[in-house]
Each structure stands twice: as structure tokens, then as C-alpha cells.
Design an enzyme around this catalytic site. Structure first.
Site, short mmCIF file in Angstrom:
data_model
loop_
_atom_site.label_atom_id
_atom_site.label_comp_id
_atom_site.label_asym_id
_atom_site.label_seq_id
_atom_site.Cartn_x
_atom_site.Cartn_y
_atom_site.Cartn_z
N GLU A 56 0.84 -1.20 0.00
CA GLU A 56 0.00 0.00 0.00
C GLU A 56 0.87 1.25 0.00
OE1 GLU A 56 -0.13 -2.68 1.79
OE2 GLU A 56 -2.11 -3.17 2.54
N ARG A 187 13.80 -20.90 -8.64
CA ARG A 187 14.73 -20.56 -7.55
C ARG A 187 14.52 -19.12 -7.11
NH1 ARG A 187 20.47 -23.28 -9.47
NH2 ARG A 187 19.78 -25.43 -9.24
C1 AOF Z 1 0.10 -5.23 4.39
N1 AOF Z 1 0.75 -5.01 3.21
O1 AOF Z 1 2.37 -5.47 1.74
C2 AOF Z 1 2.20 -6.84 3.65
C3 AOF Z 1 1.49 -7.08 4.85
O2 AOF Z 1 6.57 -6.24 10.51
P1 AOF Z 1 5.68 -5.65 9.45
O3 AOF Z 1 5.23 -4.24 9.82
O4 AOF Z 1 6.28 -5.69 8.06
O5 AOF Z 1 4.33 -6.49 9.42
C4 AOF Z 1 4.34 -7.81 8.99
C5 AOF Z 1 2.94 -8.31 8.78
O6 AOF Z 1 2.21 -7.46 7.91
C6 AOF Z 1 2.90 -9.66 8.12
O7 AOF Z 1 3.06 -10.69 9.06
C7 AOF Z 1 1.51 -9.66 7.51
O8 AOF Z 1 0.54 -9.91 8.50
C8 AOF Z 1 1.38 -8.22 7.04
N2 AOF Z 1 1.87 -8.11 5.67
N3 AOF Z 1 0.44 -6.29 5.16
O9 AOF Z 1 -0.79 -4.46 4.74
C9 AOF Z 1 1.79 -5.75 2.82
N4 AOF Z 1 3.26 -7.59 3.26
ZN ZN Z 2 0.75 -2.98 5.86
#
Ligand code: AOF
Ligand code: ZN
Length: 367
Positions: A56, A187
Site C-alpha cells: 500500500e 529458484r
Molecule cells: C500489508 N501489506 O504489503 C504486507 C502485509 O513487521 P511488518 O510491519 O512488516 O508487518 C508484517 C505483517 O504485515 C505480516 O506478518 C503480515 O501480516 C502483514 N503483511 N500487510 O498491509 C503488505 N506484506
Molecule cells: Zn501494511
């Protein structure tokens, strides 16, 4: 509020964006995000390498004069918490996004529905796509790690027409250059790649991604080496760069220290009653390391042990069209693996022509 045709189109786009960084977002899932205004795309984003920024932020940060009345299509519920990255829900609220379409709810307990609640509480309309099956493809490893405490496990097999996985005498490869390039894409989109010690001893592989421009997307390398026989002069050891893990049952302090001094992780694992390393222990270690997608690249004994335990999600089977291997060379585990190829457990999901080779992609039948 729903606009089915456009919704599916934009979400499909977000899902495709998400697959761009698959295997390269660390503990984070690779999420895709498309922002539209009056049904026109104004910005796109994907979770960054090693998990930052979130999709986002990637999409929204670039936009000057962010308009009102926007819709955000996101493959995963936006995060409501502050972790390593700031909260995406907070950003969506600040930017006065009007509507959020989500393909899948985030199973992470820190989020799990809270993101949706918070959006709604701030007057943002939320739609959840009914069919989350495609999004699941990208998030499966992450979701499996959260829910079942082990990564997504996919297998790559390269064989002759008859299923033989050992190259003919004097030959280095079974499959052609196209197949091997495709193998390197695999990979690049997995977090880690695993082989058994016999593959290391026989092939001395490097297991990295050698496609132009994708070299830095090479996975973490893992060797299953019960008796710690990995040679110090093997490519995997020589060129290791804090990216090699060896699972073993041998507590040889000298050898272990030698490896550790080179930045190699050596992990002790118990044996099962067949004398093989306990897969469960290996998988919980990988879970703790937040490895979401694991590619098992041989040989057939290791592949079988994962398949038999119903741990495999996809099998990528590369094989020759005409060139048959010698049947007498087919060993027990090759034969076993061949049976799986046409068993009821897996469905043939895709078939790709690679000149005189073919790639069949089988997926585990889910109830
Ligand atoms: C989102 N957008 O692109 C992703 C999300 O440690 P942080 O702040 O990076 O949070 C990790 C968690 O955020 C991850 O375990 C999952 O629940 C969420 N990932 N959320 O809004 C994203 N990659
Ligand atoms: Zn997020």
C-alpha cells in the site's frame, strides 16, 4: 458499490503484481496493490524486497495530489498494526480512500479482521472478494506458516521420459536450456532451496539463480546432511555468503566450527526410526526462520519423503519428450516418485512446452 467486472480485472492485476516479489519479501507475504480513481489505475504497488515497504505504501507514496474517491485493490487485508512497517490501514484512512477491495483476510493474529474493522469504523467501504483462490497462490506460504507452522513446499523434478532422474553417463544435464532457465525462475521465487547430501556429492550444485538481472534473488540454500559429509571444497560451502544451512545428526565439533566460521548455520536434528532426519524438526526450524516458500530440488528420496507426508503443494516436473532413460537404472525412489506423478493425490494443473522438453505442474488435491 460492487463493480464485478472491473473489480475482478483490477484484483487480477494486483495478484499479478504480488507474484513479482514472491520469494523475496522475507517473513512478509508478497502483496499486490492497485489504486484506482473513477475506474482508472492511478498507481500500483507490491511488497518490497525483504518485506518493506508494504504494498500500500509502495503504491500510495508515489502519488502527488492523491485524489479523493479512490478504490484500493489489495490482495491481502491491510495491516492495522505497527510492526517493522507502519500501519497500512492508517495510511488508507489518512488518504481518505473511499473503498477497499480485499482478496484475502490476513491470518496474522496482529491483523486478522482488525484491519477491516478499523477501515469500516472510519467510514471506508470494504468489499471482500468471494474467490480468494488465486490470491492464495501468492500468500499460501505465508498463510501456511501462520496457520500450520510450516512453509509452502514445492518440488522440482527433472527426468527422462521414463522418470529416471540421473543423467546418462558423461552427461551433465537431463533437460534442455529452456527447462533449466525455468528452473532458475523457480529458484528466484522461493525463499529457500533444499537438496540432499547425495545431490551435493554427485553434482556439486550452486543452487543460485543465474538468470541475467535476477542473480540477487537467489534463495537461501539448505542441505539435508545426516552425517555431515558436505565437502569444504563444495561450491555451496566455498561461495556461501551467510546463506547456507546444513541440517545434520552428527555432532562433530571441529567440522561444525569450521562451517560456522564461514557463516554457515549447522542445525542438529534427531533421526526418525528409518535413520533419516526428522522432517518435522526441520520444518519447525524453517517456520521460526520465517521461510515462506521452500523449493525441494532433489533427489527423489527427499522429494518422496515430503510427498508421502502430504506436505507438498506443487510439483514442477520437467521431462524429455523423446529421450528415454535406461529403465534398468530406475531406482526405487525414482519409481516411487513416478507413481505419484499419475496418482490421485495430485492434479495436473498446467502443461508448458519447452521445445523438446515439457513441464507439468501438479498440485495437491485439496478437499
Ligand atoms: C500489508 N501489506 O504489503 C504486507 C502485509 O513487521 P511488518 O510491519 O512488516 O508487518 C508484517 C505483517 O504485515 C505480516 O506478518 C503480515 O501480516 C502483514 N503483511 N500487510 O498491509 C503488505 N506484506
Ligand atoms: Zn501494511
Amino acid at each position: 458499490m460492487k463493480n464485478s467486472q472491473n473489480d475482478s480485472f483490477f484484483m487480477e492485476y494486483a495478484i499479478r503484481l504480488a507474484s513479482r516479489n514472491l520469494g523475496n519479501t522475507g517473513e512478509n507475504p508478497s502483496v499486490g496493490c492497485v489504486i484506482t480513481s473513477e475506474d482508472k489505475i492511478i498507481s500500483i504497488g507490491v511488497t518490497g524486497r525483504n518485506g518493506s515497504p508494504h504494498a500500500e505504501y509502495d503504491a500510495i507514496n508515489d502519488v502527488k495530489n492523491f485524489p479523493k474517491n479512490t478504490t484500493a485493490y489489495i490482495t491481502l487485508e491491510p495491516c492495522s498494526h505497527v510492526g517493522k512497517n507502519p500501519s497500512c490501514v492508517k495510511l488508507l484512512i489518512e488518504k481518505q480512500v473511499k473503498r477497499v477491495v480485499i482478496a484475502q483476510i490476513d491470518p496474522n493474529p496482529a491483523v486478522n479482521g482488525k484491519g477491516i474493522k478499523l477501515l469500516k469504523a472510519n467510514g471506508i467501504h470494504v468489499d471482500i472478494e468471494d474467490d480468494d483462490k488465486i490470491a492464495l497462490k501468492n500468500h499460501f506460504g505465508f498463510i501456511n506458516n501462520v496457520k500450520n507452522k510450516y512453509p509452502e513446499i514445492n518440488i522440482k523434478v527433472a527426468s527422462y521420459k521414463n522418470g529416471l532422474t540421473i543423467p546418462k553417463k558423461g552427461m551433465k544435464w537431463i533437460t534442455n536450456d529452456l527447462s533449466r532457465s525455468y528452473g532458475h525462475i523457480l529458484r528466484s521465487n522461493h525463499d529457500a532451496i533444499m537438496v540432499g547430501i547425495n545431490t551435493v556429492l554427485a553434482d556439486d550444485p550452486s543452487l543460485d539463480c543465474r538468470l541475467n538481472g535476477l542473480e540477487d534473488r537467489s534463495p537461501i540454500k539448505i542441505i539435508i546432511d545426516t552425517d555431515l559429509k558436505t565437502p569444504a571444497e563444495s561450491k555451496l560451502v566455498k561461495y556461501s555468503n551467510n546463506d547456507l544451512i546444513i541440517f545434520t545428526n552428527l555432532l562433530n565439533k571441529n567440522k561444525i566450527n569450521e562451517f560456522k566460521n564461514k557463516g554457515i548455520k549447522v542445525i542438529y536434528v534427531n533421526k526418525n526410526n528409518k535413520g533419516l532426519l526428522e522432517i518435522k524438526e526441520i520444518l519447525s526450524f524453517l517456520n521460526e526462520m520465517n521461510i515462506n516458500r521452500l523449493l525441494v530440488e532433489g533427489g527423489s528420496t527427499i522429494s518422496n519423503s515430503f510427498v508421502e507426508k502430504n506436505l507438498v503443494n506443487l510439483i514442477y516436473w520437467f521431462s524429455t519428450f523423446r529421450n528415454a532413460g535406461e529403465d534398468k537404472l530406475l531406482n526405487k525412489s525414482d519409481k516411487k516418485l513416478n507413481k505419484i506423478r499419475y496418482s490421485q493425490k495430485f492434479l495436473l494443473k498446467d502443461y508448458i512446452n519447452l521445445r523438446d522438453n515439457k513441464l507439468e505442474i501438479f498440485s495437491l488435491k485439496k478437499d
